[in-house]
Design an enzyme around this catalytic site. Sequence first.
Site, PDB file in Angstrom:
ATOM      1  N   GLU A   1      67.570  46.025  43.105  1.00 58.08           N
ATOM      2  CA  GLU A   1      67.854  45.144  41.959  1.00 58.08           C
ATOM      3  C   GLU A   1      67.605  43.682  42.290  1.00 58.08           C
ATOM      4  OE1 GLU A   1      71.786  45.627  40.224  1.00 58.08           O
ATOM      5  OE2 GLU A   1      71.022  46.988  38.711  1.00 58.08           O
TER       6      GLU A   1
ATOM      7  N   HIS B   1      63.895  67.600  58.532  1.00 63.43           N
ATOM      8  CA  HIS B   1      63.457  68.943  58.137  1.00 63.43           C
ATOM      9  C   HIS B   1      62.947  68.955  56.702  1.00 63.43           C
ATOM     10  CE1 HIS B   1      65.189  70.891  61.783  1.00 63.43           C
ATOM     11  NE2 HIS B   1      65.798  69.712  61.800  1.00 63.43           N
TER      12      HIS B   1
ATOM     13  N   LYS C   1      68.289  49.900  28.150  1.00 63.16           N
ATOM     14  CA  LYS C   1      69.488  49.808  27.304  1.00 63.16           C
ATOM     15  C   LYS C   1      69.088  49.519  25.853  1.00 63.16           C
ATOM     16  CE  LYS C   1      72.410  47.909  30.959  1.00 63.16           C
ATOM     17  NZ  LYS C   1      73.125  46.721  31.411  1.00 63.16           N
TER      18      LYS C   1
HETATM   19  O1  PA5 Z   1      74.593  44.469  40.250  1.00 65.54           O
HETATM   20  C1  PA5 Z   1      74.809  44.434  39.045  1.00 65.54           C
HETATM   21  O2  PA5 Z   1      75.052  43.357  38.479  1.00 65.54           O
HETATM   22  C2  PA5 Z   1      74.820  45.692  38.203  1.00 65.54           C
HETATM   23  O3  PA5 Z   1      74.527  46.811  38.950  1.00 65.54           O
HETATM   24  C3  PA5 Z   1      76.190  45.879  37.573  1.00 65.54           C
HETATM   25  O4  PA5 Z   1      77.152  45.920  38.586  1.00 65.54           O
HETATM   26  C4  PA5 Z   1      76.266  47.157  36.744  1.00 65.54           C
HETATM   27  O5  PA5 Z   1      75.267  47.149  35.783  1.00 65.54           O
HETATM   28  C5  PA5 Z   1      77.629  47.286  36.073  1.00 65.54           C
HETATM   29  O6  PA5 Z   1      77.887  46.182  35.253  1.00 65.54           O
HETATM   30  P1  PA5 Z   1      79.346  45.846  34.749  1.00 65.54           P
HETATM   31  O7  PA5 Z   1      80.216  45.539  35.905  1.00 65.54           O
HETATM   32  O8  PA5 Z   1      79.170  44.676  33.836  1.00 65.54           O
HETATM   33  O9  PA5 Z   1      79.843  47.071  34.004  1.00 65.54           O
END
Ligand code: PA5
Length: 426
Positions: A278, A299, A414
Site C-alpha cells: 500500500e 516444497h 469501493k
Molecule cells: O493502511 C490503511 O490505511 C488501510 O489499510 C486501512 O487501515 C484500512 O482500509 C481500514 O481502514 P479503517 O481503519 O478506516 O476502517
Amino acid sequence: MIKVNDENLLFKFDYSLYEEKVKSINEMINKKSGPGNDFLGWLNYPETYDKEEFERIIKASKYIKSNFDVLVVCGIGGSYLGARAGIEALNGLHNQKKPEIIFLGQTFSSDYIYETLEYLKDKKFAINVISKSGTTTETSISFRLVKELLEKKVGKAEASKAIFATTDASKGALKTLSTQEGYETFVLPGDVGGRYSVFTAVGFLPLAVAGIDISMLMNGAHQAMVDLRNPSLKENEAYKYAVIRDYFYRNNKQVEMFVTYEPRLVQLGEWFKQLFGESEGKEQKGLLPDSATFSTDLHSLGQFIQEGNKVLFETILYLKHPINQVIIPEDKDDLDGLNYLKGKSLEFVQEKAFLGTLKAHTESGKVPNVILSMDKLDAKGLGYLFYFFMKTCAMSAYLLEVNPFNQPGVEVYKKNMFHLLGKKGY
Ligand code: PA5
C-alpha cells in the site's frame, strides 16, 4: 537487534551511491516536509504516545481478560493485521490462553461471518471494533451483526460495557455511535495511518488482551526509533535494507519474496505485504511484495525460486534461536534412517536447511538474498521489528518518489462496489 547481511546479493553493494540521497530524505522525514508529511505521527510515537491512554488500555485489557472468554477484534487492513501478526508471532498457533482472540470485519464472506457468529453464540465475548474512518464496509457490516448478537444475548446496557471502540478522536460514524452508546473509546491519532498504527490502541488493546507485554513492545519500538535515526548507511540497518530494495527495483527485479522459517510468522508476512504494497504500489511503480514460509514452501514455490523466471529477490528474516527446543529421539529400528540425527535439535536442522537453501538459491539459482537476522523474537524484539519495517518503508517509498502514507488506489473497487450495491451518491 536486527542486522542486514548483504553478503548474498550476488554483487558488492556500493552504499556510497546512496549516501547523499538517503541523508536528504532522512532530513525530509525528520522535518516532515515530504509528501504525506501529515501522517508521520508514528515516527516519534514511542516517545510522544498518550501515556494516560496507554494506562487505560492496560486497565481495559485486564477487565476483558477477567470477564470474557473471547475478544472479537473487528477491523481490516491496518486496523487488524498488526495485532494479528503480533499475537501469532508471540503466542504461537496453538495457544490455549484465555481470552481467545478472533478476527472479524476483514471479509464479506457469508460463510466466515456465519461460522464466527455461530461460534460466538454460547461464548462470553467482548468486542473491540477498530476503524479510523468508522465507515469501512467490511468492518461496519460485521460489527452490526456481532453487536446485534451481543445485545440479544446480554441486553443493550451490558453489551455497551463489553464493546470497546478504537477510532478517530472526534469524527466518523463509529465515534458518533460510541458516544451515543457509551462505549469506552481509544484513539487512532489523526497523524498515524492504518498500516503504521500497530503502536497505538489499534494494536495495543488486542495484543494486551492476548497477554503480550505491550510496555516491552513499546520499549523495542523506542530502541528502534533511537537506533534508526542516524542517516549513515554504515549505521542504519533499516536504511541499508531500503537502498538494497531500491537498487533491485531499479535493476530488473519486480518481486520481493519475504521469507521466514516460522509458521507463527505467516501473519507477519501479511502485515509486511500490506505495509509495502500500500505504501509503494502507486504511479505504476514499486516491488510486488510476496511472502513465503520455509521449509514448507520449498516444497511448492521452491521450484519456481530455484529455476523459474528471475523476477525476484528474497528477503529472509532469520531468527537464530527458537523459543523452545525439540530434540530428535533415537529409534532402535531406524527404519526411517533418521538415527544420524539422534540427539540433534531442530534448531540445528533448521539452520542447515537455511544454509543449504541460501546456497542453492544464490549460487545455482542466481536469486539474490538479503538476510535480516535476529537472535530471537520476544515482545521487545517484535516492537523493534515492526518499527524497523516502518522506517524502511518510509525511506524506500521516498526513494521511489511516491507518497508512503496514502492509498488512493484502494478507493476504485469501493466506488464500483457501492455503485453496484446501489449506495446513494454512487
Ligand atoms: O493502511 C490503511 O490505511 C488501510 O489499510 C486501512 O487501515 C484500512 O482500509 C481500514 O481502514 P479503517 O481503519 O478506516 O476502517
